[in-house]
Design a protein around this motif. Structure first.
Motif, PDB file in Angstrom:
ATOM      1  N   LEU A 161       0.656  -1.168  -0.078  1.00  0.00           N
ATOM      2  CA  LEU A 161      -0.075  -0.055   0.107  1.00  0.00           C
ATOM      3  C   LEU A 161       0.893   1.193  -0.044  1.00  0.00           C
ATOM      4  CD1 LEU A 161      -2.891   1.218   0.156  1.00  0.00           C
ATOM      5  CD2 LEU A 161      -2.953   1.098   2.584  1.00  0.00           C
ATOM      6  N   ALA A 162       1.872   1.320   0.780  1.00  0.00           N
ATOM      7  CA  ALA A 162       2.823   2.439   0.883  1.00  0.00           C
ATOM      8  C   ALA A 162       3.363   2.558  -0.552  1.00  0.00           C
ATOM      9  CB  ALA A 162       3.611   2.147   1.883  1.00  0.00           C
ATOM     10  N   ALA A 163       4.037   1.572  -1.154  1.00  0.00           N
ATOM     11  CA  ALA A 163       4.562   1.790  -2.292  1.00  0.00           C
ATOM     12  C   ALA A 163       3.461   2.210  -3.582  1.00  0.00           C
ATOM     13  CB  ALA A 163       5.267   0.444  -2.997  1.00  0.00           C
ATOM     14  N   ASN A 164       2.522   1.485  -3.334  1.00  0.00           N
ATOM     15  CA  ASN A 164       1.553   2.116  -4.551  1.00  0.00           C
ATOM     16  C   ASN A 164       1.031   3.452  -4.187  1.00  0.00           C
ATOM     17  OD1 ASN A 164       1.488  -0.790  -5.171  1.00  0.00           O
ATOM     18  ND2 ASN A 164      -0.619  -1.207  -4.245  1.00  0.00           N
ATOM     19  N   ALA A 165       1.108   4.018  -3.025  1.00  0.00           N
ATOM     20  CA  ALA A 165       0.715   5.368  -2.571  1.00  0.00           C
ATOM     21  C   ALA A 165       2.009   6.083  -2.992  1.00  0.00           C
ATOM     22  CB  ALA A 165       0.413   5.453  -1.304  1.00  0.00           C
ATOM     23  N   LEU A 166       3.103   5.789  -3.043  1.00  0.00           N
ATOM     24  CA  LEU A 166       4.043   6.809  -3.286  1.00  0.00           C
ATOM     25  C   LEU A 166       4.205   6.989  -4.717  1.00  0.00           C
ATOM     26  CD1 LEU A 166       6.675   8.228  -2.425  1.00  0.00           C
ATOM     27  CD2 LEU A 166       8.044   6.145  -2.620  1.00  0.00           C
ATOM     28  N   LEU A 167       3.886   5.860  -5.469  1.00  0.00           N
ATOM     29  CA  LEU A 167       3.990   5.949  -7.001  1.00  0.00           C
ATOM     30  C   LEU A 167       2.801   7.009  -7.280  1.00  0.00           C
ATOM     31  CD1 LEU A 167       4.472   2.354  -8.245  1.00  0.00           C
ATOM     32  CD2 LEU A 167       6.326   4.158  -7.937  1.00  0.00           C
ATOM     33  N   GLY A 168       1.790   6.835  -6.842  1.00  0.00           N
ATOM     34  CA  GLY A 168       0.435   7.743  -6.980  1.00  0.00           C
ATOM     35  C   GLY A 168       0.890   9.262  -6.639  1.00  0.00           C
ATOM     36  N   VAL A 169       1.795   9.370  -5.627  1.00  0.00           N
ATOM     37  CA  VAL A 169       1.968  10.744  -4.903  1.00  0.00           C
ATOM     38  C   VAL A 169       2.940  11.369  -6.230  1.00  0.00           C
ATOM     39  CG1 VAL A 169       3.526  12.244  -3.618  1.00  0.00           C
ATOM     40  CG2 VAL A 169       1.794  10.420  -2.561  1.00  0.00           C
ATOM     41  N   PHE A 170       3.609  10.857  -6.891  1.00  0.00           N
ATOM     42  CA  PHE A 170       4.341  11.493  -7.962  1.00  0.00           C
ATOM     43  C   PHE A 170       3.512  12.014  -9.083  1.00  0.00           C
ATOM     44  CE2 PHE A 170       8.182   8.088  -7.346  1.00  0.00           C
ATOM     45  CZ  PHE A 170       8.750   9.127  -6.272  1.00  0.00           C
ATOM     46  N   GLY A 171       2.515  11.400  -9.587  1.00  0.00           N
ATOM     47  CA  GLY A 171       1.577  11.759 -10.345  1.00  0.00           C
ATOM     48  C   GLY A 171       0.617  12.887  -9.858  1.00  0.00           C
ATOM     49  N   GLN A 172       0.167  12.956  -8.557  1.00  0.00           N
ATOM     50  CA  GLN A 172      -0.414  13.910  -7.953  1.00  0.00           C
ATOM     51  C   GLN A 172       0.408  15.181  -7.993  1.00  0.00           C
ATOM     52  OE1 GLN A 172      -1.308  11.579  -4.511  1.00  0.00           O
ATOM     53  NE2 GLN A 172      -2.876  10.419  -5.594  1.00  0.00           N
ATOM     54  N   ALA A 173       1.711  15.123  -7.594  1.00  0.00           N
ATOM     55  CA  ALA A 173       2.269  16.445  -7.442  1.00  0.00           C
ATOM     56  C   ALA A 173       2.713  16.919  -9.059  1.00  0.00           C
ATOM     57  CB  ALA A 173       3.756  15.981  -6.882  1.00  0.00           C
ATOM     58  N   ALA A 174       2.627  16.010  -9.910  1.00  0.00           N
ATOM     59  CA  ALA A 174       2.983  16.556 -11.418  1.00  0.00           C
ATOM     60  C   ALA A 174       1.639  17.082 -11.826  1.00  0.00           C
ATOM     61  CB  ALA A 174       3.267  15.255 -12.039  1.00  0.00           C
ATOM     62  N   THR A 175       0.417  16.742 -11.418  1.00  0.00           N
ATOM     63  CA  THR A 175      -0.646  17.552 -11.873  1.00  0.00           C
ATOM     64  C   THR A 175      -0.716  18.982 -11.233  1.00  0.00           C
ATOM     65  OG1 THR A 175      -1.955  16.656 -10.129  1.00  0.00           O
ATOM     66  CG2 THR A 175      -1.916  15.481 -12.416  1.00  0.00           C
ATOM     67  N   ILE A 176      -0.101  19.257 -10.219  1.00  0.00           N
ATOM     68  CA  ILE A 176      -0.083  20.606  -9.699  1.00  0.00           C
ATOM     69  C   ILE A 176       0.950  21.304 -10.387  1.00  0.00           C
ATOM     70  CG2 ILE A 176       0.283  21.836  -7.538  1.00  0.00           C
ATOM     71  CD1 ILE A 176      -0.785  19.707  -5.967  1.00  0.00           C
ATOM     72  N   VAL A 177       2.119  20.843 -10.497  1.00  0.00           N
ATOM     73  CA  VAL A 177       3.277  21.621 -10.757  1.00  0.00           C
ATOM     74  C   VAL A 177       3.622  21.618 -12.249  1.00  0.00           C
ATOM     75  CG1 VAL A 177       5.859  21.576 -10.761  1.00  0.00           C
ATOM     76  CG2 VAL A 177       4.704  20.977  -8.937  1.00  0.00           C
ATOM     77  N   GLY A 178       2.954  20.388 -13.232  1.00  0.00           N
ATOM     78  CA  GLY A 178       3.198  20.355 -14.492  1.00  0.00           C
ATOM     79  C   GLY A 178       2.488  21.384 -15.472  1.00  0.00           C
ATOM     80  N   PRO A 179       1.109  21.653 -15.153  1.00  0.00           N
ATOM     81  CA  PRO A 179       0.480  22.539 -15.971  1.00  0.00           C
ATOM     82  C   PRO A 179       0.780  23.876 -16.110  1.00  0.00           C
ATOM     83  CG  PRO A 179      -1.376  21.118 -14.964  1.00  0.00           C
ATOM     84  CD  PRO A 179       0.242  20.764 -14.551  1.00  0.00           C
ATOM     85  N   PRO A 180       1.192  24.673 -14.803  1.00  0.00           N
ATOM     86  CA  PRO A 180       1.752  25.912 -15.087  1.00  0.00           C
ATOM     87  C   PRO A 180       3.058  25.991 -15.586  1.00  0.00           C
ATOM     88  CG  PRO A 180       1.602  25.065 -12.703  1.00  0.00           C
ATOM     89  CD  PRO A 180       0.881  24.367 -13.465  1.00  0.00           C
ATOM     90  N   LEU A 181       3.865  24.824 -15.491  1.00  0.00           N
ATOM     91  CA  LEU A 181       5.173  24.977 -15.916  1.00  0.00           C
ATOM     92  C   LEU A 181       4.993  24.820 -17.430  1.00  0.00           C
ATOM     93  CD1 LEU A 181       8.161  24.983 -15.719  1.00  0.00           C
ATOM     94  CD2 LEU A 181       8.156  22.520 -15.163  1.00  0.00           C
ATOM     95  N   ALA A 182       4.126  23.851 -17.773  1.00  0.00           N
ATOM     96  CA  ALA A 182       3.829  23.804 -19.338  1.00  0.00           C
ATOM     97  C   ALA A 182       3.489  25.021 -20.012  1.00  0.00           C
ATOM     98  CB  ALA A 182       2.753  22.578 -19.606  1.00  0.00           C
ATOM     99  N   GLY A 183       2.604  25.727 -19.408  1.00  0.00           N
ATOM    100  CA  GLY A 183       2.092  27.086 -19.923  1.00  0.00           C
ATOM    101  C   GLY A 183       3.347  27.957 -20.073  1.00  0.00           C
TER     102      GLY A 183
END
Length: 466
Positions: free
Chosen positions: A147-169
């Motif tokens: 569960l912890a490992a699955n969650a950690l992989l998910g955290v990368f994606g969740q953080a990217a959805t916050i940082v990625g779009p404004p950086l892409a802009g």
């Protein structure tokens, strides 16, 4: 970040192979965060006048949906591969196909048709790549850390959805969307190389595990070295009521959330008379909530997994009610952030149940089949959202979805309150028993120490999960 929050994730960071992969996984997640904006923006630039909406929809669909076909068509060749191989091949295909887009641009041959085709190729192995990542987790870590490992992989994606779009802009304004796609391709190339570099270490660990397991546990591992089933992942799921129930719950959950992608923007513009900035604020709040929820997911270890899933669905529906009831932004915005927080544990928890029910031998087939089905759920729900919003209006559509999701969670909770005998040993994430170790296993129980969790989805069951 408080050290106590990272405590469940220390075994993941401490696993040598996973520790070497984490930078590549984080890099590719950021690339995907950039692609959230770049894929649609480049489609708008390439599409002929008057056809922009149509081609943008095709581009978004091409970046996700062909993976469902890849699951069916390629299962015969990919089903028996290791987790690292599957994930590495997916990263390689994505890097090559996405990298061909800027190359075609430089050659002067990139048009919207070729662009959509290359996006489709890039997504062909995506369910297999996702299955490979979580299979690798099951191969390398004991169940109590899944569960912890699955969650950690998910955290990368969740953080990217916050940082990625404004950086892409910012990058699109500076160099153009096609070069943001190039950065996405480069991020997958980094991930592909990362998987290639760890393959020898994965094989060594597997060999040591098999020798140590046979020596330490005797007959218990006698059947664990059998080859993977020749059945497709769909057939394995269809013949196992627990897996079928879990897949059903997940499909219904994602499907019922799909209409939000249509109704939400209409609600903001027509009902609230607000700007695009307000819509962005909702999505940002959801992203921040999901990031925090992802970090907290590892602390759910020890709780019954089926109960956790039912609670997530019910709480998510309840958190969406303020939007459907027409609450002012000051109330509905934090409620949407709460929805993001309770959404985050769903996928890691559902994957943990698949990992312990299927075992690592058939896990790639099962997870790929699960990914192929659930990847269709949100688009199907979104397609329903168009006519529903036109017929009922945006706010009533949001309310109907929230109530339906809440009801789905309550039905799932009722089912989870009636556990079968198989749920007694593996429906929670720890502590470990003497046989709790990674390594290949066949689908289904082996003895009294290895009984899989039983997952009865609602109404015996209905589909569900975002």
């Amino acid at each position: 970040m408080p050290p106590a929050m990272l405590l469940p994730y220390r075994p993941v960071f401490g696993q040598p192979v996973l520790r070497r992969l984490l930078p590549g996984l984080a890099t590719s997640a950021l690339g995907d965060g950039l692609a959230l904006v770049a894929v649609t923006w480049l489609a708008l630039q390439l599409a002929p006048d008057g056809q922009r909406g149509t081609w943008t929809a095709f581009a978004v669909a091409a970046y996700t949906l062909p993976g469902a076909a890849g699951t069916v068509l390629l299962g015969r060749w990919l089903g028996g591969r290791s987790g690292a191989q599957l994930a590495g091949w997916d990263a390689t295909v994505r890097a090559a196909a996405l990298g061909a887009i800027p190359v075609a641009h430089l050659a002067g041959v990139l048009d919207v048709g070729l662009y959509v085709a290359l996006l489709a190729v890039s997504s062909l192995l995506h369910p297999w790549g996702s299955a490979g990542r979580f299979t690798l987790v099951a191969e390398l870590l004991p169940q109590r850390h899944h569960l912890a490992a699955n969650a950690l992989l998910g955290v990368f994606g969740q953080a990217a959805t916050i940082v990625g779009p404004p950086l892409a802009g910012l990058l699109i304004a500076w160099v153009g969307a096609v070069w943001v796609i190039a950065v996405d391709a480069a991020s997958f190339a980094v991930l592909a190389v990362s998987y290639r570099l760890v393959l020898p270490a994965v094989r060594r660990e597997a060999a040591v595990r098999h020798e140590g397991g046979d020596r330490d546990d005797g007959d218990h591992h006698e059947n664990q070295t059998t080859g993977p089933s020749r059945r497709s992942g769909f057939r394995i799921i269809a013949r196992d009521r627990s897996l079928l129930g879990l897949l059903s719950l997940s499909f219904a959950f994602f499907f019922l959330f799909g209409p939000f992608y249509v109704a939400m923007p209409v609600h903001v513009t027509d009902d609230l008379r607000a700007s695009a900035g307000t819509l962005a604020a909702y999505y940002t709040a959801f992203g921040v909530g999901s990031l925090l929820g992802g970090l907290l997911t590892g602390h759910l270890r020890g709780r019954p997994l089926r109960t956790t899933l039912a609670g997530v669905v019910a709480l998510f529906g309840a958190a969406l009610l303020p939007l459907g009831l027409g609450a002012p932004v000051v109330l509905s915005l934090p409620a949407f952030a709460l929805a993001g927080l309770v959404w985050a544990p769903y996928q890691p928890t559902a994957t943990a149940l698949f990992q312990r029910r299927a075992g690592t031998v058939d896990l790639p087939r099962v997870l790929a089949a699960n990914g192929a089905v659930t990847v269709l759920a949100v688009p199907l729900g979104t397609m329903l959202g168009g006519p529903a919003t036109a017929l009922l209006g945006a706010r009533p559509t949001l309310l109907a979805c929230a109530v339906a999701i809440l009801a789905l969670g309550l039905v799932a909770a009722t089912a989870a309150a009636r556990p079968g005998p198989a749920a007694q040993n593996t429906d929670r994430t720890g502590p470990a028993d003497p046989h709790d170790q990674p390594g290949p296993r066949t689908t289904g129980p082996h003895d009294q120490h290895d009984q899989p969790a039983r997952v009865d989805a609602p109404d015996r069951v209905r589909p569900g999960a975002p």
